[in-house]
Design a protein around this motif. Structure first.
Motif, PDB file in Angstrom:
ATOM      1  N   GLU A 229       0.836  -1.199   0.000  1.00 38.29           N
ATOM      2  CA  GLU A 229       0.000   0.000   0.000  1.00 38.29           C
ATOM      3  C   GLU A 229       0.878   1.258   0.000  1.00 38.29           C
ATOM      4  N   TRP A 230       1.894   1.277   0.860  1.00 42.25           N
ATOM      5  CA  TRP A 230       2.807   2.416   0.943  1.00 42.25           C
ATOM      6  C   TRP A 230       3.467   2.675  -0.408  1.00 42.25           C
ATOM      7  N   GLU A 231       3.952   1.618  -1.064  1.00 37.29           N
ATOM      8  CA  GLU A 231       4.615   1.751  -2.359  1.00 37.29           C
ATOM      9  C   GLU A 231       3.652   2.305  -3.411  1.00 37.29           C
ATOM     10  N   HIS A 232       2.413   1.813  -3.388  1.00 36.05           N
ATOM     11  CA  HIS A 232       1.421   2.289  -4.360  1.00 36.05           C
ATOM     12  C   HIS A 232       1.114   3.771  -4.127  1.00 36.05           C
ATOM     13  N   ILE A 233       0.935   4.157  -2.874  1.00 37.68           N
ATOM     14  CA  ILE A 233       0.668   5.561  -2.549  1.00 37.68           C
ATOM     15  C   ILE A 233       1.831   6.428  -3.030  1.00 37.68           C
ATOM     16  N   GLN A 234       3.059   5.989  -2.783  1.00 41.66           N
ATOM     17  CA  GLN A 234       4.236   6.760  -3.205  1.00 41.66           C
ATOM     18  C   GLN A 234       4.292   6.900  -4.726  1.00 41.66           C
ATOM     19  N   GLN A 235       3.936   5.830  -5.424  1.00 43.59           N
ATOM     20  CA  GLN A 235       3.959   5.859  -6.884  1.00 43.59           C
ATOM     21  C   GLN A 235       2.920   6.853  -7.416  1.00 43.59           C
ATOM     22  N   VAL A 236       1.706   6.813  -6.857  1.00 43.12           N
ATOM     23  CA  VAL A 236       0.646   7.731  -7.306  1.00 43.12           C
ATOM     24  C   VAL A 236       1.008   9.167  -6.919  1.00 43.12           C
ATOM     25  N   LEU A 237       1.567   9.356  -5.724  1.00 42.01           N
ATOM     26  CA  LEU A 237       1.999  10.682  -5.282  1.00 42.01           C
ATOM     27  C   LEU A 237       3.090  11.226  -6.211  1.00 42.01           C
TER      28      LEU A 237
ATOM     29  N   LEU B 236       0.683   8.961   4.973  1.00 45.66           N
ATOM     30  CA  LEU B 236       1.995   9.449   4.562  1.00 45.66           C
ATOM     31  C   LEU B 236       2.902   9.731   5.758  1.00 45.66           C
ATOM     32  N   LEU B 237       2.299  10.079   6.904  1.00 42.13           N
ATOM     33  CA  LEU B 237       3.102  10.347   8.099  1.00 42.13           C
ATOM     34  C   LEU B 237       3.658   9.075   8.725  1.00 42.13           C
ATOM     35  N   LYS B 238       3.004   7.952   8.464  1.00 42.95           N
ATOM     36  CA  LYS B 238       3.471   6.686   9.020  1.00 42.95           C
ATOM     37  C   LYS B 238       4.654   6.182   8.213  1.00 42.95           C
ATOM     38  N   LYS B 239       5.579   5.533   8.903  1.00 43.14           N
ATOM     39  CA  LYS B 239       6.718   4.918   8.215  1.00 43.14           C
ATOM     40  C   LYS B 239       6.219   3.669   7.501  1.00 43.14           C
ATOM     41  N   PRO B 240       6.813   3.341   6.341  1.00 43.92           N
ATOM     42  CA  PRO B 240       6.391   2.128   5.652  1.00 43.92           C
ATOM     43  C   PRO B 240       6.775   0.888   6.436  1.00 43.92           C
ATOM     44  N   ALA B 241       6.012  -0.172   6.266  1.00 41.33           N
ATOM     45  CA  ALA B 241       6.314  -1.445   6.910  1.00 41.33           C
ATOM     46  C   ALA B 241       7.564  -2.017   6.267  1.00 41.33           C
ATOM     47  N   LEU B 242       8.617  -2.210   7.061  1.00 42.04           N
ATOM     48  CA  LEU B 242       9.876  -2.688   6.510  1.00 42.04           C
ATOM     49  C   LEU B 242       9.957  -4.206   6.486  1.00 42.04           C
ATOM     50  N   ASP B 243       9.084  -4.860   7.212  1.00 42.91           N
ATOM     51  CA  ASP B 243       9.078  -6.317   7.235  1.00 42.91           C
ATOM     52  C   ASP B 243       8.508  -6.799   5.913  1.00 42.91           C
ATOM     53  N   HIS B 244       9.298  -7.532   5.140  1.00 43.64           N
ATOM     54  CA  HIS B 244       8.879  -7.972   3.800  1.00 43.64           C
ATOM     55  C   HIS B 244       8.081  -9.264   3.821  1.00 43.64           C
ATOM     56  N   ARG B 245       7.952  -9.873   4.993  1.00 44.23           N
ATOM     57  CA  ARG B 245       7.185 -11.110   5.052  1.00 44.23           C
ATOM     58  C   ARG B 245       5.693 -10.817   5.069  1.00 44.23           C
TER      59      ARG B 245
END
Length: 176
Positions: free
Chosen positions: A133-141, A166-175
């Protein structure tokens, strides 16, 4: 090594760390100074910050690559996303690292071609849904040139909801 970083303290820390590892370091703190020192110093390696004050470090990749075709260029960012990583590599960066970065990771990125890096394929490591979700938001932004209201409309969410995400840090856990 040329370090192009607008954060003077971080630039100094990076220069000291890399000097201890045998690099001769020069520092630039903005786009103009970075291009000038690159032409004068002719470094073999460049560490480039993605956000340089009001400028974007991505805009430096192509001119630096044209003037120094054999330079090893690593983009550093505090705003890591898959979209910007792909864009940086497409434009000519050799590697892309999220801040903060430890010395060993930095040295591996500076001394190894991306194909030599020990990176699992996307198929082997499923992303966490929050990270996707974070990656998608960043791409659209990014596609909306940072316009939060236009991004919220395109994503079908309220502007304040998007701002909270956007204020939250992205989830770094890739699992998953």
């Amino acid at each position: 090594m040329l370090i192009i970083e607008d954060d003077l303290a971080l630039g100094g820390v990076l220069a000291r760390r890399l000097t201890r590892q045998g690099f001769e370091c020069q520092q630039a703190h903005d786009v103009t100074q970075g291009l000038l020192l690159a032409r004068q110093f002719q470094p073999s390696h460049i560490l480039l910050d993605m956000k340089l004050d009001e400028d974007n470090g991505l805009s430096l990749i192509e001119p630096l690559r044209k003037s120094l075709p054999d330079v090893t260029m690593v983009l550093l960012t505090g705003y890591a996303s898959i979209a910007t990583a792909v864009e940086a590599i497409r434009m000519g960066a050799d590697n892309y690292l999220a801040k903060p970065v430890d010395t060993q990771t930095l040295l591996r990125a500076l001394n190894a071609a991306p194909a030599d890096m020990d990176v699992k394929s996307v198929d082997e490591v499923p992303l966490n849904p929050k990270r996707v979700e974070w990656e998608h938001i960043q791409q659209v932004l990014n596609a909306n040139k940072g316009n939060v209201s236009a991004t919220a409309r395109q994503l079908g969410m309220h502007r304040r909801t998007l701002q909270r995400k956007l204020l939250k840090k992205p989830a770094l856990d890739h699992r998953a």
